[in-house]
Design an enzyme around this catalytic site. Sequence first.
Site, PDB file in Angstrom:
ATOM      1  N   ARG A  60       0.503  15.090  13.780  1.00 41.53           N
ATOM      2  CA  ARG A  60       0.783  14.739  12.580  1.00 41.53           C
ATOM      3  C   ARG A  60       1.235  15.989  11.700  1.00 41.53           C
ATOM      4  O   ARG A  60       0.353  16.543  11.433  1.00 41.53           O
ATOM      5  CB  ARG A  60       0.316  13.401  12.075  1.00 41.53           C
TER       6      ARG A  60
ATOM      7  N   LYS B 246      -3.817  12.155  -1.305  1.00 39.21           N
ATOM      8  CA  LYS B 246      -3.053  12.385  -0.313  1.00 39.21           C
ATOM      9  C   LYS B 246      -1.930  13.431  -1.140  1.00 39.21           C
ATOM     10  O   LYS B 246      -2.214  14.329  -1.514  1.00 39.21           O
ATOM     11  CB  LYS B 246      -2.622  11.499   0.459  1.00 39.21           C
TER      12      LYS B 246
ATOM     13  N   ASP C 124       0.966  -1.200   0.093  1.00 43.50           N
ATOM     14  CA  ASP C 124       0.022  -0.232  -0.028  1.00 43.50           C
ATOM     15  C   ASP C 124       0.902   1.113  -0.044  1.00 43.50           C
ATOM     16  O   ASP C 124       1.865   1.461   0.882  1.00 43.50           O
ATOM     17  CB  ASP C 124      -0.827  -0.055   1.336  1.00 43.50           C
TER      18      ASP C 124
END
Length: 411
Positions: free
Chosen positions: A370, A222, A196
Amino acid sequence: MIPAEVLQMDQDDGLAHKRAAFDLPDNIVYLNGNSLGPLPSSVPARMQSLINDEWGGDLISSWNMHGWIDMPQQVGEKLAPLVGAAAGQVICCDSVSINLFKVLVAALQLRPDRSVVLSQTDNFPTDLYMAQGLESLLGSTRMQLRTVAEQELATSLDNDIAVLYLTQVNFRSGAMHDIASLTRAAHEHGALVIWDLSHSVGVVPLALDEWQVDFAVGCGYKFLNGGPGAPAFIYANASLHDQFQQPLQGWMGHENAFAFEPAYKPAKGMAQFLVGTPNILSLAALDTALDVFADVETTALHNKARALGELFVELVQKEPGLQELVLESPARSEDRGGQLAFSHPQAWSISRALHKEGVMVDYREPNILRFGFSPLILSFEEIWRATHILRKIVEEKAYDKPEFREKLAVT
Ligand SMILES: *Cc1c(COP(=O)(O)O)cnc(C)c1O
């Protein structure tokens, strides 16, 4: 005052001009490019013409006239260089979750005398959930998901393993696997691999053909900036094309969809991975978003993401007031993808306070902040500004307010 070294880093940045290819609000430092990539400036015009001229004007003729029907393959070919794939091995369709199911079953059927799927305990949840669903569907004599800690992966490979099923860049910590060596080790034990690449593609160099990867999937929204819910992709090594069979036998994966035959016959090659009608609007957005990468080397992307991350760590760790922020990512930037994780007991409130000051970051359960370093949009000056704001918020405990405690549906 912004230090001269930081300004010099921006001067020397070979990707700095790419910022102009995106529409970003002023006064935002966007450290979420790894979660939802920003809007490429060229996308709205493409969407407008697709909607008004193609859908609105040419209506159903557009499937032929504007090549809609070929878009899953065409966008896949555009993406292929970013994963190091020669032509004919990448297709864009569906979500990562659905694609994981397809390739997992396909791989399992290529190892009929084996039943174990080896993964990592802290793999991305959807990867684990899809495998758990398959296990309950097939029963554990046919398929068994085995998860181990990251450090135990290499030693857990044995000759029972049908498929090594992993995500290259850990969604929380940013820790990056060496695909080449794990793939080689899996193959030595007769297992197939599924990688992935959701947090890898568009930020780290990939060489799927060279590494002899069997199957891979990845995310369009993303680092690829394809827009919310953008189609995902599948890579299947050409050497497997006349062997695999994927289980979601939709009409678009038929050898001849418009023959409308009652019996399914799989299409040759990557087209078999199609299920239903492609999402043309989303595919067009991703197609246009990928143009930004046309003249970019993937090593340059990773080098810049690493440099941004290194500066961020340095600026955080030298502040006495930020000692409560603990780096949860690998210390060496070559062992990371394009993001960093820091833990802090008040991570959620800090993320909301940062947001209010224009620094957009992610929070991940249970206590992780994050920070994503999209190399196409960020400057080193912004990294300095973000850490400056972070320092003020943490030192002055500005996060300690009821408004920053409120939970949101999406984090
Ligand atoms: C983001 C991400 C996904 C997303 O899956 P979708 O089904 O497309 O929502 C899957 N796997 C990983 C590792 C991810 O980071």
